[in-house]
Design a protein around this motif. Structure first.
Motif, PDB file in Angstrom:
ATOM      1  N   SER A   1      66.683  68.601  57.579  1.00  0.00           N
ATOM      2  CA  SER A   1      65.276  68.936  57.802  1.00  0.00           C
ATOM      3  C   SER A   1      64.740  69.815  56.676  1.00  0.00           C
ATOM      4  O   SER A   1      65.492  70.470  55.960  1.00  0.00           O
ATOM      5  N   ALA A   2      63.410  69.821  56.548  1.00  0.00           N
ATOM      6  CA  ALA A   2      62.724  70.711  55.605  1.00  0.00           C
ATOM      7  C   ALA A   2      63.213  70.521  54.182  1.00  0.00           C
ATOM      8  O   ALA A   2      63.492  71.489  53.467  1.00  0.00           O
ATOM      9  N   ASN A   3      63.314  69.269  53.752  1.00  0.00           N
ATOM     10  CA  ASN A   3      63.638  68.922  52.375  1.00  0.00           C
ATOM     11  C   ASN A   3      62.511  68.079  51.799  1.00  0.00           C
ATOM     12  O   ASN A   3      61.359  68.203  52.232  1.00  0.00           O
ATOM     13  N   ARG A   4      62.826  67.197  50.856  1.00  0.00           N
ATOM     14  CA  ARG A   4      61.793  66.392  50.199  1.00  0.00           C
ATOM     15  C   ARG A   4      62.090  64.902  50.258  1.00  0.00           C
ATOM     16  O   ARG A   4      61.708  64.148  49.370  1.00  0.00           O
ATOM     17  N   PHE A   5      62.763  64.473  51.307  1.00  0.00           N
ATOM     18  CA  PHE A   5      63.091  63.059  51.456  1.00  0.00           C
ATOM     19  C   PHE A   5      61.830  62.237  51.716  1.00  0.00           C
ATOM     20  O   PHE A   5      61.052  62.550  52.613  1.00  0.00           O
ATOM     21  N   GLU A   6      61.665  61.186  50.929  1.00  0.00           N
ATOM     22  CA  GLU A   6      60.546  60.263  51.137  1.00  0.00           C
ATOM     23  C   GLU A   6      60.897  59.181  52.147  1.00  0.00           C
ATOM     24  O   GLU A   6      60.018  58.472  52.644  1.00  0.00           O
ATOM     25  N   ALA A   7      62.185  59.066  52.462  1.00  0.00           N
ATOM     26  CA  ALA A   7      62.668  58.107  53.459  1.00  0.00           C
ATOM     27  C   ALA A   7      63.986  58.621  54.007  1.00  0.00           C
ATOM     28  O   ALA A   7      64.689  59.395  53.337  1.00  0.00           O
ATOM     29  N   LEU A   8      64.304  58.212  55.211  1.00  0.00           N
ATOM     30  CA  LEU A   8      65.580  58.589  55.790  1.00  0.00           C
ATOM     31  C   LEU A   8      66.701  57.947  54.971  1.00  0.00           C
ATOM     32  O   LEU A   8      66.658  56.752  54.695  1.00  0.00           O
TER      33      LEU A   8
ATOM     34  N   ALA B   1      63.499  66.474  60.615  1.00  0.00           N
ATOM     35  CA  ALA B   1      62.069  66.791  60.649  1.00  0.00           C
ATOM     36  C   ALA B   1      61.665  67.625  59.436  1.00  0.00           C
ATOM     37  O   ALA B   1      62.493  68.232  58.767  1.00  0.00           O
ATOM     38  N   GLY B   2      60.354  67.633  59.143  1.00  0.00           N
ATOM     39  CA  GLY B   2      59.856  68.468  58.060  1.00  0.00           C
ATOM     40  C   GLY B   2      60.065  67.893  56.683  1.00  0.00           C
ATOM     41  O   GLY B   2      59.998  68.613  55.688  1.00  0.00           O
ATOM     42  N   ASN B   3      60.324  66.581  56.599  1.00  0.00           N
ATOM     43  CA  ASN B   3      60.366  65.869  55.326  1.00  0.00           C
ATOM     44  C   ASN B   3      59.089  65.032  55.199  1.00  0.00           C
ATOM     45  O   ASN B   3      58.437  64.736  56.204  1.00  0.00           O
ATOM     46  N   PRO B   4      58.723  64.623  53.981  1.00  0.00           N
ATOM     47  CA  PRO B   4      57.488  63.840  53.833  1.00  0.00           C
ATOM     48  C   PRO B   4      57.426  62.604  54.724  1.00  0.00           C
ATOM     49  O   PRO B   4      56.358  62.320  55.300  1.00  0.00           O
ATOM     50  N   PHE B   5      58.546  61.896  54.903  1.00  0.00           N
ATOM     51  CA  PHE B   5      58.493  60.673  55.703  1.00  0.00           C
ATOM     52  C   PHE B   5      58.316  60.958  57.184  1.00  0.00           C
ATOM     53  O   PHE B   5      57.949  60.066  57.960  1.00  0.00           O
ATOM     54  N   ASP B   6      58.551  62.208  57.605  1.00  0.00           N
ATOM     55  CA  ASP B   6      58.474  62.563  59.021  1.00  0.00           C
ATOM     56  C   ASP B   6      57.180  63.292  59.367  1.00  0.00           C
ATOM     57  O   ASP B   6      56.932  63.584  60.534  1.00  0.00           O
ATOM     58  N   GLU B   7      56.342  63.569  58.388  1.00  0.00           N
ATOM     59  CA  GLU B   7      55.152  64.378  58.641  1.00  0.00           C
ATOM     60  C   GLU B   7      54.126  63.660  59.507  1.00  0.00           C
ATOM     61  O   GLU B   7      53.524  64.260  60.397  1.00  0.00           O
ATOM     62  N   THR B   8      53.914  62.368  59.268  1.00  0.00           N
ATOM     63  CA  THR B   8      52.913  61.630  60.039  1.00  0.00           C
ATOM     64  C   THR B   8      53.280  61.530  61.510  1.00  0.00           C
ATOM     65  O   THR B   8      52.440  61.822  62.384  1.00  0.00           O
TER      66      THR B   8
ATOM     67  N   THR C   1      64.963  77.602  59.591  1.00  0.00           N
ATOM     68  CA  THR C   1      66.180  77.921  60.329  1.00  0.00           C
ATOM     69  C   THR C   1      67.279  76.941  59.937  1.00  0.00           C
ATOM     70  O   THR C   1      67.071  76.043  59.114  1.00  0.00           O
ATOM     71  N   SER C   2      68.438  77.096  60.544  1.00  0.00           N
ATOM     72  CA  SER C   2      69.543  76.180  60.267  1.00  0.00           C
ATOM     73  C   SER C   2      69.202  74.757  60.684  1.00  0.00           C
ATOM     74  O   SER C   2      69.819  73.803  60.207  1.00  0.00           O
ATOM     75  N   ASP C   3      68.211  74.592  61.571  1.00  0.00           N
ATOM     76  CA  ASP C   3      67.818  73.267  62.047  1.00  0.00           C
ATOM     77  C   ASP C   3      66.580  72.720  61.341  1.00  0.00           C
ATOM     78  O   ASP C   3      66.348  71.514  61.327  1.00  0.00           O
ATOM     79  N   GLY C   4      65.729  73.591  60.785  1.00  0.00           N
ATOM     80  CA  GLY C   4      64.508  73.121  60.139  1.00  0.00           C
ATOM     81  C   GLY C   4      63.370  74.109  60.325  1.00  0.00           C
ATOM     82  O   GLY C   4      63.578  75.307  60.502  1.00  0.00           O
TER      83      GLY C   4
ATOM     84  N   ALA D   1      66.179  71.368  66.669  1.00  0.00           N
ATOM     85  CA  ALA D   1      66.657  70.300  65.786  1.00  0.00           C
ATOM     86  C   ALA D   1      65.935  68.978  66.039  1.00  0.00           C
ATOM     87  O   ALA D   1      66.357  67.936  65.526  1.00  0.00           O
ATOM     88  N   ALA D   2      64.867  69.006  66.822  1.00  0.00           N
ATOM     89  CA  ALA D   2      64.177  67.760  67.174  1.00  0.00           C
ATOM     90  C   ALA D   2      63.491  67.139  65.953  1.00  0.00           C
ATOM     91  O   ALA D   2      62.995  67.835  65.068  1.00  0.00           O
ATOM     92  N   SER D   3      63.499  65.805  65.928  1.00  0.00           N
ATOM     93  CA  SER D   3      62.830  65.035  64.875  1.00  0.00           C
ATOM     94  C   SER D   3      61.981  63.961  65.542  1.00  0.00           C
ATOM     95  O   SER D   3      61.986  63.823  66.770  1.00  0.00           O
ATOM     96  N   PHE D   4      61.288  63.175  64.728  1.00  0.00           N
ATOM     97  CA  PHE D   4      60.310  62.229  65.272  1.00  0.00           C
ATOM     98  C   PHE D   4      60.662  60.805  64.861  1.00  0.00           C
ATOM     99  O   PHE D   4      60.853  60.511  63.682  1.00  0.00           O
ATOM    100  N   LEU D   5      60.784  59.952  65.862  1.00  0.00           N
ATOM    101  CA  LEU D   5      61.192  58.565  65.647  1.00  0.00           C
ATOM    102  C   LEU D   5      60.070  57.762  64.999  1.00  0.00           C
ATOM    103  O   LEU D   5      58.893  57.984  65.307  1.00  0.00           O
ATOM    104  N   PRO D   6      60.408  56.817  64.137  1.00  0.00           N
ATOM    105  CA  PRO D   6      59.382  55.978  63.513  1.00  0.00           C
ATOM    106  C   PRO D   6      58.772  55.017  64.529  1.00  0.00           C
ATOM    107  O   PRO D   6      59.482  54.197  65.117  1.00  0.00           O
TER     108      PRO D   6
END
Length: 440
Positions: A159-166, A182-189, A247-250, A366-371
Motif C-alpha cells: 500500500s501507499a506506493n506508486r504502482f500503476e497496476a497490481l 490500497a493507496g496506489n494510483p490504480f486503487d484511487e478510483t 502505517t505498516s498497512d498503508g 489493511a483493506a483495499s478496493f476490488l476492481p
C-alpha cells in the motif's frame, strides 16, 4: 544504570535479547561481547546510519530491529548473517536495497515508510520469505522473480506506493493470504467511489466528550465517548481519531474509506458517522460502543509464529461455537466483497468474541478496493482472502474440544478448510459458496 551503561559494565553477559534506544550514532562494539547468546537485537529509535561490516560475528542473531534511525541503504552486512531471519528497518531514509543485504534465511522483512524505488531480483530467491512489508515507499514494480520464487510468501503489504497496476503473478502465489495494496494510483478510483457512495452522517466534534482510552493501533487512537443527542441526552459511543502518517498497512484514509463502505452487518462494528469540525483537522469515525464482554479471539503473530496468530494456552470451545464464529465471519466477508472491499487482514486477532460464538470483525487498516470492471481479477483477489479464512478455520478446529464434537459439523468444517487452503488458488471456493457450505 541505563541499559547502555549495563552493557558497557559487562552486566548483560548471557543475554538473548537486547533493546537499546539511547540516541546512538554508532553501533556499540560491546554488543559483540554477547555473540554467544544474543538472538534478538532491537536498535530502534536511535540515530544510526550504518552497521559494522563484521555484524556476522553475532553468529546466533535471528532478529534485528533498526526502525526509526537514519539509514539510507539496507546494510550489506545483513547478508552475511547466516541465521538472521527477521529484519525491520521501518521509518528510515532507505533508498537502496542491494542483493548483498538480503540474508539467506530471510523470513520476515519490514521496510515500511522509506524511499525505496526498486528491489533486487534476489528478493524472489529467498525461499523462506513469508512476510514482506513495503507500504509507504516509491515502488512501481516488484521483482519479476517473486512470481515464481516466492512460494512461501503469505503476507504482503504494498500500500501507499506508486504502482500503476497490481503486480502480475500475486494472485497465483500458492500461500499468499493477507494482501494490502490500497493507496496506489490504480486503487484511487475505487477508493473514491466507495467514499462517494456512502451517505454517512457528519458528527460535530464539539458534540463529543472523550472518555477513557480503549486502545491504540498503528492508524489511530480509540476512546470511549459521550455523543450529545439533539434532545440533550448522551449516547455512549467509541471514537477513533486517525493519525496522518503511513502505517505498516498503508494510509489511514484508506482504512476510513473501507470502514465507511462496509455497511451494516451483525458481525461488523457499526459506523455511526464521520467526525467534522475537529479544531486541528483530524479525521475520525464514531462507532457503536462494543459490549465489554467481547474480547480478542487471539493475539497477533509472534516472532516465532511469523504469520500465524497466538492463542491462549487454555483456548477451547465447542464445535458448535467454532461453527457459529466461522459462519458470522464468512457472512461479513461476503458483504465486504460484494461492496468491493478486500479486508486484507482476516485474522483471529482482529475478531472480537464473547465466549459464546458471537463475534465481530474489525480493523480495516489493511483493506483495499476490488476492481469493479474486472471480475476475473476481483475473484482472484477474493480467493487470496479465502486462504486467510482457511487459516482461521484451521485454528478454530485446532482449539475445538474433542469431547464436545458434532461429527457432521467437524467433518464439514475440515473439508471446507482443505478447500480454502488449496495450493492452486482457482480451486478455492468464493465466500458465497463458503457461507452455503457452513449452512449460514
Amino acid at each position: 544504570m541505563t541499559m547502555l551503561e549495563r552493557l558497557r559494565a559487562g552486566e548483560l553477559v548471557g543475554t538473548q535479547r537486547l533493546d537499546l534506544s539511547a540516541g546512538l550514532a554508532e553501533f556499540p562494539p560491546e554488543i559483540f561481547g554477547l555473540a554467544d547468546t544474543l538472538e534478538v537485537l532491537n536498535l530502534s529509535g536511535n540515530a544510526l546510519s550504518s552497521l559494522p561490516a563484521d555484524l556476522h560475528r553475532l553468529h546466533r542473531l535471528r532478529v534485528l530491529f533498526c526502525s526509526d534511525n537514519r539509514f539510507t541503504e539496507l546494510p550489506e552486512a545483513l547478508g552475511r548473517c547466516e541465521r538472521l531471519e527477521m529484519v525491520g528497518f521501518k521509518a528510515n531514509r532507505i533508498e537502496r536495497v542491494a542483493t548483498a543485504s538480503l540474508p539467506p534465511a530471510l523470513r520476515w522483512l519490514i521496510l515500511t515508510d522509506n524511499r525505496i524505488e526498486t528491489l533486487p531480483e534476489a528478493l524472489g530467491q529467498r525461499p523462506r520469505l513469508q512476510k514482506l512489508m513495503l507500504a509507504g515507499n516509491r515502488l512501481r514494480a516488484l521483482p519479476a522473480s517473486m512470481a515464481a520464487g516466492s512460494g512461501a510468501l503469505e503476507l504482503l503489504r504494498i500500500s501507499a506506493n506508486r504502482f500503476e497496476a497490481l503486480p502480475d503473478g500475486l494472485a497465483q502465489l500458492p500461500r499468499l493470504s493477507w494482501l494490502a495494496f490500497a493507496g496506489n494510483p490504480f486503487d484511487e478510483t475505487p477508493e473514491a467511489r466507495t467514499v462517494q457512495a456512502q451517505a454517512t452522517a457528519a458528527i460535530d466534534w464539539h458534540r463529543l466528550a472523550l472518555g477513557p482510552r480503549l486502545g491504540e493501533g498503528a492508524s489511530g487512537v480509540i476512546h470511549q465517548a459521550d455523543w450529545q443527542q439533539p434532545d440533550g441526552s448522551l449516547r455512549p459511543v467509541a471514537v477513533k481519531r486517525f493519525k496522518g502518517a503511513v502505517t505498516s498497512d498503508g494510509w489511514p484514509h484508506s482504512e476510513m474509506a473501507a470502514c465507511l463502505g462496509a455497511g451494516g452487518h451483525p458481525n461488523l462494528i457499526p459506523v455511526l458517522g464521520r467526525i467534522v469540525g475537529h479544531p486541528e483537522g483530524v479525521e475520525g469515525l464514531v462507532l457503536s460502543l462494543v459490549d465489554p464482554a467481547f474480547t480478542s479471539l487471539a493475539g497477533p503473530p509472534s516472532l516465532e509464529s511469523c504469520t500465524r496468530d497466538v492463542y491462549p494456552a487454555d483456548a477451547r470451545w465447542s464445535t458448535g461455537t467454532a461453527l457459529a464464529m466461522a459462519r458470522g465471519i464468512a457472512s461479513a466477508v461476503v458483504q465486504l466483497h460484494a461492496r468491493g472491499i478486500l479486508h486484507g487482514d482476516l485474522y483471529a486477532h482482529n475478531i472480537l468474541w464473547n465466549g459464546q460464538g458471537d463475534c465481530l470483525l474489525g480493523d480495516f487498516g489493511a483493506a483495499s478496493f476490488l476492481p469493479r470492471d474486472d471480475e476475473d481479477r476481483s475473484q482472484a483477489l477474493q480467493r487470496i482472502e479465502v486462504r486467510a479464512f482457511g487459516c482461521l478455520l484451521e485454528e478454530l478446529l485446532a482449539h475445538c474440544d474433542p469431547t464436545d464434537a458434532t461429527a457432521t459439523d467437524l467433518a464439514g468444517m475440515t473439508r471446507l478448510k482443505s478447500r480454502c487452503l488449496a495450493a492452486e488458488p482457482t480451486d478455492r471456493p468464493l465466500f458465497a459458496d463458503i457461507v452455503r457450505s457452513l449452512g449460514a
